[in-house]
Scaffold this motif. Structure first.
Motif, PDB file in Angstrom:
ATOM      1  N   UNK A 109      11.247   2.055 -13.695  1.00 19.17           N
ATOM      2  CA  UNK A 109      11.128   3.407 -13.135  1.00 19.17           C
ATOM      3  C   UNK A 109      11.651   3.485 -11.698  1.00 19.17           C
ATOM      4  N   UNK A 110      12.379   2.461 -11.262  1.00 22.46           N
ATOM      5  CA  UNK A 110      12.847   2.382  -9.872  1.00 22.46           C
ATOM      6  C   UNK A 110      13.697   3.586  -9.478  1.00 22.46           C
ATOM      7  N   UNK A 111      14.555   4.065 -10.369  1.00 20.27           N
ATOM      8  CA  UNK A 111      15.444   5.192 -10.065  1.00 20.27           C
ATOM      9  C   UNK A 111      14.674   6.454  -9.686  1.00 20.27           C
ATOM     10  N   UNK A 112      13.495   6.628 -10.236  1.00 19.40           N
ATOM     11  CA  UNK A 112      12.677   7.808  -9.982  1.00 19.40           C
ATOM     12  C   UNK A 112      12.253   7.895  -8.517  1.00 19.40           C
ATOM     13  N   UNK A 113      12.069   6.735  -7.870  1.00 19.75           N
ATOM     14  CA  UNK A 113      11.604   6.708  -6.485  1.00 19.75           C
ATOM     15  C   UNK A 113      12.600   7.342  -5.514  1.00 19.75           C
ATOM     16  N   UNK A 114      13.892   7.270  -5.816  1.00 21.69           N
ATOM     17  CA  UNK A 114      14.921   7.801  -4.922  1.00 21.69           C
ATOM     18  C   UNK A 114      14.714   9.284  -4.629  1.00 21.69           C
ATOM     19  N   UNK A 115      14.234  10.035  -5.609  1.00 22.11           N
ATOM     20  CA  UNK A 115      14.058  11.475  -5.439  1.00 22.11           C
ATOM     21  C   UNK A 115      12.617  11.878  -5.148  1.00 22.11           C
ATOM     22  N   UNK A 116      11.661  11.040  -5.484  1.00 21.59           N
ATOM     23  CA  UNK A 116      10.269  11.455  -5.461  1.00 21.59           C
ATOM     24  C   UNK A 116       9.382  10.718  -4.470  1.00 21.59           C
ATOM     25  N   UNK A 117       9.981   9.839  -3.657  1.00 19.15           N
ATOM     26  CA  UNK A 117       9.157   9.039  -2.745  1.00 19.15           C
ATOM     27  C   UNK A 117       9.936   8.716  -1.479  1.00 19.15           C
ATOM     28  N   UNK A 118       9.180   8.368  -0.435  1.00 18.49           N
ATOM     29  CA  UNK A 118       9.818   7.922   0.802  1.00 18.49           C
ATOM     30  C   UNK A 118       9.345   6.508   1.110  1.00 18.49           C
ATOM     31  N   UNK A 119      10.246   5.699   1.632  1.00 17.26           N
ATOM     32  CA  UNK A 119       9.915   4.320   1.988  1.00 17.26           C
ATOM     33  C   UNK A 119       9.024   4.321   3.233  1.00 17.26           C
ATOM     34  N   UNK A 120       8.008   3.504   3.214  1.00 15.78           N
ATOM     35  CA  UNK A 120       7.174   3.258   4.397  1.00 15.78           C
ATOM     36  C   UNK A 120       7.632   1.912   4.933  1.00 15.78           C
ATOM     37  N   UNK A 121       8.528   1.960   5.899  1.00 14.69           N
ATOM     38  CA  UNK A 121       9.213   0.752   6.386  1.00 14.69           C
ATOM     39  C   UNK A 121       8.264  -0.350   6.836  1.00 14.69           C
ATOM     40  N   UNK A 122       7.193   0.014   7.538  1.00 13.45           N
ATOM     41  CA  UNK A 122       6.286  -1.003   8.077  1.00 13.45           C
ATOM     42  C   UNK A 122       5.311  -1.534   7.026  1.00 13.45           C
ATOM     43  N   UNK A 123       5.246  -0.909   5.847  1.00 14.49           N
ATOM     44  CA  UNK A 123       4.424  -1.411   4.755  1.00 14.49           C
ATOM     45  C   UNK A 123       2.928  -1.366   4.985  1.00 14.49           C
ATOM     46  N   UNK A 124       2.472  -0.448   5.827  1.00 17.09           N
ATOM     47  CA  UNK A 124       1.060  -0.392   6.194  1.00 17.09           C
ATOM     48  C   UNK A 124       0.537   1.027   5.940  1.00 17.09           C
ATOM     49  N   UNK A 125      -0.235   1.205   4.862  1.00 14.41           N
ATOM     50  CA  UNK A 125      -0.709   2.528   4.477  1.00 14.41           C
ATOM     51  C   UNK A 125      -1.629   3.141   5.521  1.00 14.41           C
ATOM     52  N   UNK A 126      -2.544   2.374   6.096  1.00 15.14           N
ATOM     53  CA  UNK A 126      -3.453   2.926   7.110  1.00 15.14           C
ATOM     54  C   UNK A 126      -2.688   3.385   8.346  1.00 15.14           C
ATOM     55  N   UNK A 127      -1.711   2.610   8.769  1.00 14.32           N
ATOM     56  CA  UNK A 127      -0.878   3.008   9.911  1.00 14.32           C
ATOM     57  C   UNK A 127      -0.117   4.289   9.581  1.00 14.32           C
ATOM     58  N   UNK A 128       0.395   4.379   8.364  1.00  8.15           N
ATOM     59  CA  UNK A 128       1.109   5.573   7.919  1.00  8.15           C
ATOM     60  C   UNK A 128       0.194   6.800   7.987  1.00  8.15           C
ATOM     61  N   UNK A 129      -1.047   6.659   7.499  1.00  5.14           N
ATOM     62  CA  UNK A 129      -1.990   7.789   7.530  1.00  5.14           C
ATOM     63  C   UNK A 129      -2.298   8.213   8.958  1.00  5.14           C
ATOM     64  N   UNK A 130      -2.478   7.245   9.862  1.00  4.44           N
ATOM     65  CA  UNK A 130      -2.771   7.573  11.256  1.00  4.44           C
ATOM     66  C   UNK A 130      -1.589   8.268  11.932  1.00  4.44           C
ATOM     67  N   UNK A 131      -0.380   7.839  11.638  1.00  2.00           N
ATOM     68  CA  UNK A 131       0.804   8.446  12.235  1.00  2.00           C
ATOM     69  C   UNK A 131       1.019   9.853  11.689  1.00  2.00           C
ATOM     70  N   UNK A 132       0.649  10.061  10.448  1.00  2.00           N
ATOM     71  CA  UNK A 132       0.841  11.346   9.788  1.00  2.00           C
ATOM     72  C   UNK A 132      -0.120  12.402  10.341  1.00  2.00           C
ATOM     73  N   UNK A 133      -1.314  11.974  10.708  1.00  4.58           N
ATOM     74  CA  UNK A 133      -2.331  12.933  11.188  1.00  4.58           C
ATOM     75  C   UNK A 133      -2.303  13.145  12.647  1.00  4.58           C
TER      76      UNK A 133
END
Length: 140
Positions: A116-140
């Motif tokens: 299902x890798x091809x699906x990610x190109x249109x439906x997802x964004x890469x989180x370069x640093x690979x840290x979900x908690x950091x991503x949530x903090x930056x988003x808010x």
């Protein structure tokens, strides 16, 4: 033993709702950890997934003898059926590094299926640093 270990990187992290709902009651030992992979944010669903790759994903290893009892419930929220074509995610045994000890251990880990890798190109964004908690903090 790896059957008692689960590497998590998203909504099952301590402090997030699914940890309280599924894991807190079994009082797992927790260790900061990292694994290989590329993290994506599923835009419509609002949660992270990891695809096999050379990046680094930050998360936590849970260790508990009760893991095998609660794993079917965790499989359910990840929509893992054991059959890749019928699952949203797959569960594999992976090498994970315990950041406290530097030791590499085996643990269960949920991954996005390669088919299902091809699906990610249109439906997802890469989180370069690979840290979900950091991503949530930056988003808010």
């Amino acid at each position: 033993m790896y059957l008692n270990r689960l590497f998590v990187y998203g909504t099952l992290l301590p402090g997030l709702a699914n940890y309280d709902r599924y894991l807190k009651s079994c009082k797992p030992k927790t260790f900061p950890a990292k694994a290989k992979g590329v993290m994506y944010h599923l835009l419509q669903d609002g949660y992270p997934i990891v695809q096999d790759g050379e990046g680094e994903v930050k998360g936590v290893i849970f260790e508990s003898p009760e893991l095998l009892v609660i794993l079917p419930e965790i499989d359910e929220i990840h929509k893992f059926t054991g059959v890749e074509s019928q699952s949203d995610l797959i569960r594999e045994i992976r090498d994970v590094t315990n950041l406290e000890t530097g030791e590499t251990v085996k643990a269960h880990m949920y991954l996005w299926p390669p088919t299902k890798a091809h699906w990610l190109e249109e439906s997802a964004e890469v989180i370069e640093h690979g840290d979900w908690l950091k991503f949530l903090h930056q988003k808010n």
